[in-house]
Design a protein around this motif. Structure first.
Motif, PDB file in Angstrom:
ATOM      1  N   ARG A 136       0.801  -1.224   0.000  1.00  0.00           N
ATOM      2  CA  ARG A 136       0.000   0.000   0.000  1.00  0.00           C
ATOM      3  C   ARG A 136       0.835   1.275   0.000  1.00  0.00           C
ATOM      4  O   ARG A 136       0.400   2.296  -0.522  1.00  0.00           O
ATOM      5  CB  ARG A 136      -0.888   0.023   1.254  1.00  0.00           C
TER       6      ARG A 136
ATOM      7  N   ASP B  79      -0.048   8.840   5.728  1.00  0.00           N
ATOM      8  CA  ASP B  79      -1.367   9.265   5.256  1.00  0.00           C
ATOM      9  C   ASP B  79      -2.015   8.188   4.385  1.00  0.00           C
ATOM     10  O   ASP B  79      -3.229   7.946   4.476  1.00  0.00           O
ATOM     11  CB  ASP B  79      -1.238  10.568   4.461  1.00  0.00           C
ATOM     12  N   THR B  80      -1.221   7.542   3.562  1.00  0.00           N
ATOM     13  CA  THR B  80      -1.768   6.516   2.675  1.00  0.00           C
ATOM     14  C   THR B  80      -2.299   5.335   3.471  1.00  0.00           C
ATOM     15  O   THR B  80      -3.373   4.792   3.173  1.00  0.00           O
ATOM     16  CB  THR B  80      -0.679   6.035   1.698  1.00  0.00           C
TER      17      THR B  80
ATOM     18  N   GLN C 285      -5.517   6.309   5.361  1.00  0.00           N
ATOM     19  CA  GLN C 285      -6.652   6.316   4.443  1.00  0.00           C
ATOM     20  C   GLN C 285      -7.090   4.896   4.096  1.00  0.00           C
ATOM     21  O   GLN C 285      -8.281   4.588   4.024  1.00  0.00           O
ATOM     22  CB  GLN C 285      -6.284   7.088   3.172  1.00  0.00           C
ATOM     23  N   ALA C 286      -6.115   3.990   3.883  1.00  0.00           N
ATOM     24  CA  ALA C 286      -6.444   2.611   3.530  1.00  0.00           C
ATOM     25  C   ALA C 286      -7.107   1.874   4.694  1.00  0.00           C
ATOM     26  O   ALA C 286      -7.989   1.030   4.483  1.00  0.00           O
ATOM     27  CB  ALA C 286      -5.181   1.872   3.094  1.00  0.00           C
ATOM     28  N   LEU C 287      -6.705   2.173   5.924  1.00  0.00           N
ATOM     29  CA  LEU C 287      -7.319   1.510   7.081  1.00  0.00           C
ATOM     30  C   LEU C 287      -8.759   1.988   7.301  1.00  0.00           C
ATOM     31  O   LEU C 287      -9.604   1.235   7.804  1.00  0.00           O
ATOM     32  CB  LEU C 287      -6.483   1.778   8.339  1.00  0.00           C
ATOM     33  N   ASP C 288      -9.030   3.225   6.943  1.00  0.00           N
ATOM     34  CA  ASP C 288     -10.390   3.762   7.010  1.00  0.00           C
ATOM     35  C   ASP C 288     -11.019   3.530   8.384  1.00  0.00           C
ATOM     36  O   ASP C 288     -12.159   3.062   8.517  1.00  0.00           O
ATOM     37  CB  ASP C 288     -11.249   3.117   5.922  1.00  0.00           C
ATOM     38  N   GLY C 289     -10.256   3.833   9.431  1.00  0.00           N
ATOM     39  CA  GLY C 289     -10.777   3.737  10.782  1.00  0.00           C
ATOM     40  C   GLY C 289     -10.659   2.379  11.437  1.00  0.00           C
ATOM     41  O   GLY C 289     -10.943   2.224  12.632  1.00  0.00           O
ATOM     42  N   ARG C 290     -10.243   1.370  10.678  1.00  0.00           N
ATOM     43  CA  ARG C 290     -10.100   0.032  11.267  1.00  0.00           C
ATOM     44  C   ARG C 290      -8.851  -0.022  12.135  1.00  0.00           C
ATOM     45  O   ARG C 290      -7.827   0.574  11.815  1.00  0.00           O
ATOM     46  CB  ARG C 290     -10.020  -1.022  10.165  1.00  0.00           C
TER      47      ARG C 290
END
Length: 880
Positions: free
Chosen positions: A832, A854-855, A858-863
């Protein structure tokens, strides 16, 4: 002062003369420094070198020059594999003596090799056709004879009906002579053999120690030696079907587990049982005569059409006397492998299956693949040769193949027939003794005299060498020595009676099986080697040559080393510690309007890519551009090295040969590639001149050092040291094309640094010193590959001692260690992002940097990650 243009022709001639005058490449056997022996397979003097030679010797020379600079006493000799059939053929065609033809070719090729600027110790030069060389080879033969390693016996041999000579099994390719291409026949002759089979197990086991050899070469030798563990089984014969006096037939097998799948037995055409049966069967006798037209090699038999003759003899199955199997004489069974007899299990052997289908014999599968219903198991056109469990095999059913083999052996070993077990465990080898007799003139005479009373008598050592007569007749085919009116007639060395010299000469592979040992002390006239010297200089540290010699030459050399050690001439097992097999040089092929091959010199090519067009220079007629193939005279796609060296210089040819592709792969010769290499030579020359001027600085320039100047100086130094380290590391691994890439990178970096230098460089400043150091590093880095250019540049930089005598510079590895590293970051195995972290950052700091990207955020999206795995210095895995 640097000229704008580098003149290769003048420079190369000058530096070759300097090296010769200073004797830069002559190694002393008394040199106390550690030795490094680099050797390229020596050439046959066919007339001229080709581009394959250029590539081969450029590789070896790069290694030799590098090791010499690293402080080793480098042994880098050259010689000529000068005996052989082509010289005889040339003599017959051109009415010239083979010696004259050979020595003229040697003179030509020596001059060509010298024009390449190779760092060869010419003081060690040998030619196998020189009596001083083959005198020592005759000594070796006599030592082998005394030790029982050489013997004379009658055996079936491969006979080449065109070259009128015997061929070793290894010299039969697809049933044809390796030089003539003629279909090989079988003949029985009395020949001289070297007992290589005495060392079969050693040669096989020794392959495990050759860790610096290509795996493919070791596998090829392993397969050729052909070690197998099996069982020799005594099959009882039905008395009502056999010739008088025959009661049993012994057959060797590596698959005793398949006994219940047997459907026939087969014997070689010259097996005693076959001869006994043929005495009363004219058709069988004719069939046996037909079999003799095949070669004796495994390859010849495997590629021939399978044929067999039912003798009417029947053999009883070892586990069921009521079960009788037919006995055939077959053309695919070798008398000198195993017992000369086999049993056939068609379901699990391709050769046996072909024969069974031909003869309509039963095909019963007895090994079942895992997960397959035995009732549904069928054999089509392909046998099943993988592992499984036994079926249709009575008491063996359900066993694994290894267990079934052991059970069969155990049961049959317990059966006593006439005071001996019915079966015996045995190790067999496919390797056969090496027949060295050749019915040729241009070869090393075998130093033996045949006396009617005394038999074969060795020529006394004091009478060596037995030299070849010069007055020979080449007008008729066959053995000129046998036809010579006087040479062969001599008194017996033992009793003085009239006797006859041995008129066969040695296989030329004998000549090349020990030359590497002769190079260690070629001046010793009293013995083939000087053991103390040979033991110190051998083995060869790096041997370079074509993979086509993987079996013949390399296997014979390994045998010779052991045999010479046995008779006190050496004290080692393996001749070559490291082996590298280079790829071929290939080129496009061209055909004119009449379909005839056209050479590259006869055409012009226009366009690029898929739009390339070719036409004849003479007429403008279109030329078809064909496939890229190995350079060969027959297809006229050869390039003359002299033309390339004359037009562009030796360094250009060497550089292109080493730069275009990995050295173990084929290199495609292109005019564009050579021109690119020539342009780079000029670019390097100009760049070194620019670096010299920058290193000298400009008088009156500001001497104050700014942080920017110091940073730029550090960047220049890092580029130079990093390139030098990479060149050194890849030279160690023979990755020549990667070395070339590192030089290109350094040249680009230095050019950019000079171009971006706007203010005058102050004399003695850090930047001036950095440019001076970089210039030296660049020149020494190209030294192994473009030695003439390196010497010219080195001299222009003010050095009095040639590069060839200058130690390799020591790079500062600490200087090029980066303080940060870049690590890839994966989420559930998918890449990623990348993060840059301090090189010494601990796992927690790396994890924080990765999750803070940051990437990644964003990829985890809160997980929330379940786990973060940090592999130090390599990667970060985030599991969610």
């Amino acid at each position: 002062m640097f000229n704008d243009r580098y003149h290769a022709g003048e420079s190369e001639a000058h530096w070759q003369a300097v090296w010769a005058e200073r004797r830069c490449f002559e190694a002393s056997n008394a040199d106390p420094r550690p030795k490094y022996y680099v050797l390229e397979m020596f050439p046959y003097p066919s007339g001229r070198i080709h581009m394959g030679h250029v590539r081969n010797y450029a590789m070896g020379d790069a290694v030799a020059r590098f090791r010499r600079a690293k402080g080793f006493n480098v042994i880098h000799p050259m010689g000529w594999d000068a005996f052989g059939l082509p010289a005889e053929n040339a003599a017959m065609q051109n009415k010239r003596h083979p010696a004259e033809w050979t020595h003229k070719n040697i003179d030509t090729m020596r001059a060509q090799l010298k024009s390449m600027g190779l760092s060869i110790d010419w003081a060690r030069e040998v030619a196998t056709c020189d009596p001083s060389y083959y005198k020592q080879q005759q000594r070796i033969f006599l030592a082998f004879l005394e030790a029982g390693l050489a013997q004379r016996k009658t055996s079936k041999v491969n006979w080449d009906p065109v070259d009128n000579t015997v061929l070793a099994n290894e010299q039969v390719v697809d049933g044809r002579g390796w030089r003539s291409g003629a279909v090989v026949e079988q003949r029985e002759l009395t020949q001289w053999f070297l007992k290589i089979t005495d060392y079969a197990q050693e040669l096989y086991d020794g392959l495990d120690t050759l860790t610096e050899w290509p795996d493919k070469v070791r596998l090829m030798q392993r397969n050729w030696i052909g070690r197998s563990e099996g069982l020799t089984i005594r099959w009882q014969l039905d008395p009502a079907t056999v010739p008088a006096g025959e009661t049993e037939l012994s057959a060797y097998t590596t698959r005793p587990d398949t006994l219940f799948g047997a459907s026939f037995l087969a014997v070689a055409a010259d097996h005693p049982l076959a001869r006994a049966a043929a005495a009363k069967d004219a058709d069988l006798a004719a069939f046996i005569d037909d079999c003799r037209k095949l070669g004796t090699s495994v390859a010849a038999l495997e590629t021939a059409e399978k044929k067999g003759y039912d003798t009417g003899i029947r053999a009883r199955h070892p586990f069921d006397p009521a079960w009788e199997l037919p006995v055939y004489v077959a053309n695919f069974v070798l008398m000198d492998y195993g017992t000369g007899a086999i049993f056939g299990c068609p379901a699990h052997d391709g050769r046996d299956l072909d024969f069974a289908r031909l003869k309509g014999l039963p095909v019963t599968p007895v090994v079942c693949p895992p997960g397959t219903d035995p009732a549904a198991l069928e054999i089509g056109d392909t046998p099943f040769t993988e592992d499984g469990r036994l079926v249709n095999s009575r008491f063996l059913d359900g066993l694994t193949v290894p267990d079934a083999k052991d059970e069969v052996a155990r049961r049959l070993e317990a059966v006593d027939i006439g005071g001996a077990p019915q079966a015996t465990r045995q190790v067999n080898f496919r390797l056969r003794d090496w027949g060295i007799s050749r019915q040729r003139y241009w070869g090393c005479p075998i130093p033996v005299v045949h006396c009617p009373s005394c038999g074969a008598v060795p020529v006394p050592t004091a009478d060596l060498p037995v030299t070849l007569p010069e007055d020979v007749d080449f007008d008729a085919p066959g053995n000129m020595l046998d036809r010579h009116p006087t040479w062969k007639n001599v008194p017996c060395p033992a009793c003085g009676a009239a006797a006859r010299r041995e008129t066969d000469t040695m296989d030329t592979f004998v000549d090349s099986s020990w030359y590497f040992a002769r190079f260690t002390d070629p001046w010793n006239d009293a013995a083939p080697t000087t053991p103390g010297v040979a033991d110190r200089l051998l083995p060869v540290d790096q041997y370079i040559g074509g993979v086509e010699h993987a079996i013949l030459h390399l296997l014979y050399s390994r045998f010779f080393t052991r045999a010479m050690s046995r008779v006190g001439l050496l004290n080692l097992d393996e001749p070559f510690r490291g082996l590298f097999t280079q790829g071929m040089v290939v080129h496009e092929t061209y055909k004119g309007p009449d379909g005839a091959w056209v050479s590259p010199e006869e055409i012009r090519i226009e366009g690029a890519g898929g739009e390339r067009r070719a036409a004849l220079l003479s007429s403008g007629a279109p030329v078809a551009i064909g496939a890229i193939e190995k350079m060969s005279k027959s297809k006229r796609n050869v390039v003359d090295p002299d033309d390339i060296i004359g037009s562009y210089g030796a360094d250009t040819a060497r550089w292109f040969m080493l730069s275009d592709s990995p050295p173990d792969r084929d290199v495609i010769w292109t005019e564009e590639g050579v021109q690119g290499s020539a342009k780079f030579v000029q670019r390097l020359w100009r760049l070194v001149g620019e670096l010299k001027r920058a290193a000298a600085g400009e008088p009156g320039a500001a001497t104050a050092q700014t942080p920017d100047d110091e940073a730029r100086a550090l960047d220049v130094r890092k580029s130079a040291h990093r390139a030098l380290i990479r060149v050194e590391e890849d030279l160690e691994r023979l990755r020549f094309n990667r070395c070339v890439a590192h030089v290109y990178e350094l040249a680009n970096a230095l050019s950019a640094s000079i171009a971006s230098t706007e203010a005058p460089v102050a004399p003695g400043s850090a930047l001036a010193r950095a440019f001076g150091e970089a210039a030296g590093f660049l020149v020494q880095a190209i030294g192994p590959f473009m030695p003439h250019l390196a010497e010219a540049c080195w001299a222009e930089l003010g050095h009095a001692t040639p590069v060839a005598e200058t130690p390799w510079p020591a790079a500062d590895r600490a200087l090029v260690v980066e303080n940060t590293i870049v690590l890839p970051v994966q989420i559930n195995g998918k890449r990623r992002a990348e993060v840059t972290v301090p090189r010494d950052a601990d796992a927690k700091a790396v994890e924080a940097a990765a999750l803070g990207s940051d990437t990644i955020v964003q990829a985890l999206d809160g997980r929330t990650p379940k786990k973060v795995i940090v592999v130090p210095g390599r990667i970060v895995n985030v599991v969610v």
